[in-house]
Design a protein around this motif. Structure first.
Motif, PDB file in Angstrom:
ATOM      1  N   SER A  68      33.473  -3.177  11.670  1.00 42.15           N
ATOM      2  CA  SER A  68      33.544  -4.341  10.799  1.00 42.15           C
ATOM      3  C   SER A  68      34.817  -5.131  11.059  1.00 42.15           C
ATOM      4  CB  SER A  68      33.506  -3.893   9.332  1.00 42.15           C
ATOM      5  OG  SER A  68      33.773  -4.985   8.471  1.00 42.15           O
ATOM      6  N   TYR A  69      34.696  -6.441  11.121  1.00 47.16           N
ATOM      7  CA  TYR A  69      35.855  -7.296  11.400  1.00 47.16           C
ATOM      8  C   TYR A  69      36.941  -7.149  10.334  1.00 47.16           C
ATOM      9  CZ  TYR A  69      34.401 -10.521   7.692  1.00 47.16           C
ATOM     10  OH  TYR A  69      34.080 -11.073   6.474  1.00 47.16           O
ATOM     11  N   LEU A  70      36.592  -6.651   9.140  1.00 50.38           N
ATOM     12  CA  LEU A  70      37.584  -6.473   8.089  1.00 50.38           C
ATOM     13  C   LEU A  70      38.595  -5.378   8.422  1.00 50.38           C
ATOM     14  CD1 LEU A  70      35.250  -6.791   4.987  1.00 50.38           C
ATOM     15  CD2 LEU A  70      37.007  -8.416   5.694  1.00 50.38           C
ATOM     16  N   TYR A  71      38.249  -4.510   9.360  1.00 44.40           N
ATOM     17  CA  TYR A  71      39.179  -3.450   9.762  1.00 44.40           C
ATOM     18  C   TYR A  71      40.085  -3.871  10.920  1.00 44.40           C
ATOM     19  CZ  TYR A  71      36.478  -0.152   6.913  1.00 44.40           C
ATOM     20  OH  TYR A  71      35.865   0.489   5.872  1.00 44.40           O
ATOM     21  N   LEU A 102      31.338 -18.164  10.268  1.00 42.95           N
ATOM     22  CA  LEU A 102      32.356 -19.069  10.807  1.00 42.95           C
ATOM     23  C   LEU A 102      33.625 -18.371  11.237  1.00 42.95           C
ATOM     24  CD1 LEU A 102      31.735 -21.794   8.137  1.00 42.95           C
ATOM     25  CD2 LEU A 102      31.074 -21.900  10.533  1.00 42.95           C
ATOM     26  N   GLY A 103      33.808 -17.140  10.861  1.00 43.14           N
ATOM     27  CA  GLY A 103      34.846 -16.323  11.480  1.00 43.14           C
ATOM     28  C   GLY A 103      36.286 -16.583  11.108  1.00 43.14           C
ATOM     29  N   VAL A 136      38.698  -9.759  21.765  1.00 41.75           N
ATOM     30  CA  VAL A 136      37.955 -10.025  23.001  1.00 41.75           C
ATOM     31  C   VAL A 136      36.760  -9.086  23.121  1.00 41.75           C
ATOM     32  CG1 VAL A 136      38.084  -9.997  25.521  1.00 41.75           C
ATOM     33  CG2 VAL A 136      39.969 -10.962  24.192  1.00 41.75           C
ATOM     34  N   GLY A 137      36.969  -7.797  22.836  1.00 39.18           N
ATOM     35  CA  GLY A 137      35.896  -6.817  22.968  1.00 39.18           C
ATOM     36  C   GLY A 137      34.728  -7.101  22.032  1.00 39.18           C
ATOM     37  N   SER A 138      35.042  -7.444  20.778  1.00 38.28           N
ATOM     38  CA  SER A 138      33.967  -7.710  19.819  1.00 38.28           C
ATOM     39  C   SER A 138      33.240  -9.008  20.130  1.00 38.28           C
ATOM     40  CB  SER A 138      34.530  -7.756  18.397  1.00 38.28           C
ATOM     41  OG  SER A 138      35.472  -8.809  18.263  1.00 38.28           O
ATOM     42  N   THR A 139      33.912  -9.926  20.837  1.00 37.77           N
ATOM     43  CA  THR A 139      33.254 -11.169  21.237  1.00 37.77           C
ATOM     44  C   THR A 139      32.326 -10.937  22.422  1.00 37.77           C
ATOM     45  OG1 THR A 139      35.162 -12.453  20.463  1.00 37.77           O
ATOM     46  CG2 THR A 139      33.638 -13.544  21.986  1.00 37.77           C
ATOM     47  N   LEU A 140      32.787 -10.140  23.387  1.00 40.80           N
ATOM     48  CA  LEU A 140      31.969  -9.868  24.574  1.00 40.80           C
ATOM     49  C   LEU A 140      30.826  -8.908  24.268  1.00 40.80           C
ATOM     50  CD1 LEU A 140      34.765  -9.467  27.286  1.00 40.80           C
ATOM     51  CD2 LEU A 140      33.290 -11.453  26.883  1.00 40.80           C
ATOM     52  N   TYR A 141      31.064  -7.982  23.348  1.00 41.41           N
ATOM     53  CA  TYR A 141      30.045  -6.977  23.014  1.00 41.41           C
ATOM     54  C   TYR A 141      29.805  -6.985  21.503  1.00 41.41           C
ATOM     55  CZ  TYR A 141      31.337  -5.357  27.661  1.00 41.41           C
ATOM     56  OH  TYR A 141      31.612  -5.298  29.003  1.00 41.41           O
ATOM     57  N   PRO A 142      29.186  -8.044  20.974  1.00 41.51           N
ATOM     58  CA  PRO A 142      28.965  -8.117  19.526  1.00 41.51           C
ATOM     59  C   PRO A 142      27.977  -7.062  19.060  1.00 41.51           C
ATOM     60  CG  PRO A 142      27.768  -9.861  20.652  1.00 41.51           C
ATOM     61  CD  PRO A 142      28.612  -9.196  21.691  1.00 41.51           C
ATOM     62  N   GLN A 178      25.333   3.373  22.157  1.00 39.49           N
ATOM     63  CA  GLN A 178      26.164   2.400  22.854  1.00 39.49           C
ATOM     64  C   GLN A 178      27.375   3.017  23.522  1.00 39.49           C
ATOM     65  OE1 GLN A 178      26.096  -1.599  20.524  1.00 39.49           O
ATOM     66  NE2 GLN A 178      26.574  -0.001  19.054  1.00 39.49           N
ATOM     67  N   GLY A 179      27.719   4.241  23.170  1.00 37.94           N
ATOM     68  CA  GLY A 179      28.944   4.818  23.671  1.00 37.94           C
ATOM     69  C   GLY A 179      30.093   4.553  22.721  1.00 37.94           C
ATOM     70  N   VAL A 180      31.154   5.346  22.888  1.00 34.36           N
ATOM     71  CA  VAL A 180      32.272   5.290  21.942  1.00 34.36           C
ATOM     72  C   VAL A 180      32.943   3.926  21.951  1.00 34.36           C
ATOM     73  CG1 VAL A 180      34.520   6.274  21.384  1.00 34.36           C
ATOM     74  CG2 VAL A 180      32.673   7.771  22.152  1.00 34.36           C
ATOM     75  N   LEU A 181      33.167   3.352  23.143  1.00 34.01           N
ATOM     76  CA  LEU A 181      33.903   2.095  23.225  1.00 34.01           C
ATOM     77  C   LEU A 181      33.144   0.944  22.588  1.00 34.01           C
ATOM     78  CD1 LEU A 181      36.512   0.850  24.242  1.00 34.01           C
ATOM     79  CD2 LEU A 181      35.375   0.360  26.414  1.00 34.01           C
ATOM     80  N   LEU A 182      31.843   0.824  22.894  1.00 32.04           N
ATOM     81  CA  LEU A 182      31.059  -0.256  22.315  1.00 32.04           C
ATOM     82  C   LEU A 182      30.904  -0.073  20.811  1.00 32.04           C
ATOM     83  CD1 LEU A 182      28.262  -0.973  24.942  1.00 32.04           C
ATOM     84  CD2 LEU A 182      30.416  -2.172  24.556  1.00 32.04           C
ATOM     85  N   ASN A 183      30.800   1.176  20.360  1.00 37.33           N
ATOM     86  CA  ASN A 183      30.762   1.418  18.923  1.00 37.33           C
ATOM     87  C   ASN A 183      32.064   0.972  18.261  1.00 37.33           C
ATOM     88  OD1 ASN A 183      28.212   2.414  18.267  1.00 37.33           O
ATOM     89  ND2 ASN A 183      28.706   4.445  19.036  1.00 37.33           N
ATOM     90  N   PHE A 184      33.167   1.164  18.995  1.00 36.67           N
ATOM     91  CA  PHE A 184      34.466   0.753  18.469  1.00 36.67           C
ATOM     92  C   PHE A 184      34.516  -0.766  18.303  1.00 36.67           C
ATOM     93  CE2 PHE A 184      39.097   0.211  18.491  1.00 36.67           C
ATOM     94  CZ  PHE A 184      39.461   1.232  17.628  1.00 36.67           C
ATOM     95  N   TYR A 185      33.977  -1.489  19.266  1.00 29.43           N
ATOM     96  CA  TYR A 185      33.912  -2.948  19.170  1.00 29.43           C
ATOM     97  C   TYR A 185      32.992  -3.403  18.040  1.00 29.43           C
ATOM     98  CZ  TYR A 185      36.125  -3.166  23.789  1.00 29.43           C
ATOM     99  OH  TYR A 185      36.988  -3.044  24.847  1.00 29.43           O
ATOM    100  N   SER A 186      32.067  -2.543  17.642  1.00 33.58           N
ATOM    101  CA  SER A 186      31.115  -2.894  16.591  1.00 33.58           C
ATOM    102  C   SER A 186      31.679  -2.691  15.187  1.00 33.58           C
ATOM    103  CB  SER A 186      29.835  -2.050  16.741  1.00 33.58           C
ATOM    104  OG  SER A 186      29.220  -2.289  17.982  1.00 33.58           O
TER     105      SER A 186
END
Length: 515
Positions: free
Chosen positions: A433-436, A327-328, A374-380, A423-431
């Protein structure tokens, strides 16, 4: 063991007894507000009574209220789901909460309490960084509260609608209107005592679910056996990979900063603990809160383990009976409140921070928060990246599996899109943990604020009003001492000490001019 019925979908609406329990809970909440409103004579009511309960509340109810305020229906629903998918290691969240409570009790609380303030944004931020920062802090609080309250009200209403058939608008309006009424009628005292009632309702619900679920599975021993065989008893999780959703480090380090943004500087929590009789009582309230938080998280996590054992042969998510696992709400609070935590840290602990540095830091912090959100939403991230544990659909009815072409298909196709391994550095960054996310935003504010402050000329310590820095606490007690915060109706409102400081500053300026 008798074959489980978890694979048989059922949806039963509320029966009259269910409606009676639901209505009774709302009526008790309303009655608490009415009682607090009617027990005082109109001529004795002051603004301070409404906003801070007259600063006369004992530690235990305040602590339970602190616990209930962010342990809402979202966490009641979300924590069991997270434990069912990621395992019992989620209980390390209690460590992050404990660190947050200690930091709040000994770093932030003394400053706010001795200033005698009601609003952290209106008073502290304005006194330290000016009216512009006060407005920014107020806007942030409104945005965070609106987003969080929207989730808190809508998510359980939607789930009640799906599970029982209860009309979603009935649930939304009944809970929303009742909460508004008892808060308006009874003020902070009504909020605190209603939270105490609701925390016991919450715990009784967990006990009922645990007992019923354990009986249906076949007993506690079988629940533990199934959970252990399913890798859910996994406290040995010390991987430093930030992409893992839950590890010891993400829950203790990242979790502590998320909770610190909610307890250390969030207006909703500060307003509760400054309602205590004394500073020591307020610190006790935070420790009571911590015991309550651990009890609720442990109870919810245990229910998650029971839930996993019950659905061992037919995962509701994989079978398509539910479409989303979380639920976020923590993501919202971390992303929105993280930058403001950084500003308070700069203001209280770094005397050199100037206004330009604070504004620059919070601007960058909000940009980082928005970018990550935004990034983590577009690239979960994929579920393999997050560390979702395996689940099964071997005994689901064929008609139940609506989202999968095969019961053994990997769950990526259900809730998140597949990503290539590299995935590349940027997509890994979006991945990450939301706690960070909150920690990233807070760190950005502090780093940028320090750099800009020293580049543009740091603030001299003697230019900062006494009492705004944590380092001043041992010098003297600024504003009203804790003994005066008690019970007498004749006490002056909390803003009087601030006026006295203002007059003192004016007198000092006049003396300087005469000299």
């Amino acid at each position: 063991m008798e074959k489980q019925s978890a694979s048989e979908p059922s949806r039963s609406g509320f029966v009259p007894a269910d409606y009676a329990v639901f209505a009774a809970m709302l009526l008790v909440s309303m009655a608490i507000g009415l009682f607090q409103a009617l027990k005082k004579k109109p001529q004795d009511v002051r603004a301070d009574d409404f906003f801070t309960g007259g600063r006369s509340m004992p530690a235990v109810p305040v602590g339970l209220s602190l616990c209930a305020s962010f342990m809402s229906a979202v966490q009641v629903l979300g924590v069991p789901a997270e434990v069912s998918r990621y395992g019992f290691k989620f209980l390390y969240m209690c460590l992050g909460q404990s660190i947050s409570s200690l930091l709040t009790a000994f770093l932030f609380l003394p400053v706010f309490f001795r200033l005698g303030i009601t609003s952290t944004n209106e008073v502290y931020l304005k006194m330290r960084f000016g009216r512009g920062m006060q407005l920014l802090g107020s806007v942030q609080f409104l945005v965070a509260t609106l987003l969080y309250t929207g989730i808190v009200l809508y998510a359980p209403a939607l789930i009640l609608n799906q599970a029982t058939g209860l009309n979603i608008w009935v649930s939304l309006f009944s809970t929303g209107i009742i909460c508004t009424l008892y808060t308006t009628l009874g003020g902070m005292k009504a909020v605190i005592w209603t939270d105490v009632f609701q925390i016991f309702v919450m715990l009784m619900g967990f006990v009922a679910i645990f007992i019923q679920g354990t009986v249906l599975v076949g007993g506690p021993a079988l629940v533990l056996e199934i959970a252990n065989n399913g890798s859910r008893i996994n406290f040995n999780s010390f991987d430093v990979d930030p992409l893992q959703r839950y590890t010891f480090w993400s829950l203790s380090v990242g979790g502590s900063l998320v909770w610190l943004s909610m307890y250390g500087v969030n207006q909703a929590q500060v307003q509760r603990y400054i309602s205590c009789r004394s500073e020591r009582e307020a610190q006790r309230a935070l420790f009571v809160n911590q015991v309550g938080l651990c009890l609720i998280v442990s109870s919810a996590g245990t229910c998650g383990i029971v839930m996993f054992a019950y659905y061992i042969n037919c995962d509701p998510l994989k079978s398509g009976r539910i479409s989303a696992p979380d639920l976020g709400s923590f993501t919202v609070m971390g992303v929105v409140s993280g930058p403001l935590l950084g500003v308070f840290i700069l203001g209280m602990f770094v005397p050199a921070t100037n206004r330009v540095g604070a504004y620059s830091g919070i601007f960058v912090g909000f940009c980082v928060s928005l970018w990550l959100a935004v990034g983590s939403t577009l690239y979960p991230p994929s579920e393999n990246t997050m560390g979702v544990l395996p689940s099964y659909t071997g005994e689901c009815e064929p008609s139940n599996i609506t989202l999968n072409s095969s019961p053994d298909q990997d769950q990526h196709s259900i809730s998140t899109p597949l990503h290539p391994n590299n995935q590349g550095v940027l997509l890994n960054f979006y991945s990450m943990s939301y706690l960070y996310f909150g920690a990233m935003a807070t760190s950005s504010v502090i780093i940028v604020g320090l750099i800009v402050s020293f580049a543009t000329g740091p603030t001299k310590r003697n230019h900062i009003r006494e009492g705004l820095l944590w380092w001043d606490l041992n010098k003297k007690e600024v504003e009203m001492p804790s003994e005066r915060r008690g019970y007498k109706v004749a006490d002056e409102p909390q803003l009087v000490p601030l006026r006295e400081l203002h007059k003192e500053d004016e007198n000092n300026k006049e003396l300087t001019n005469v000299s």
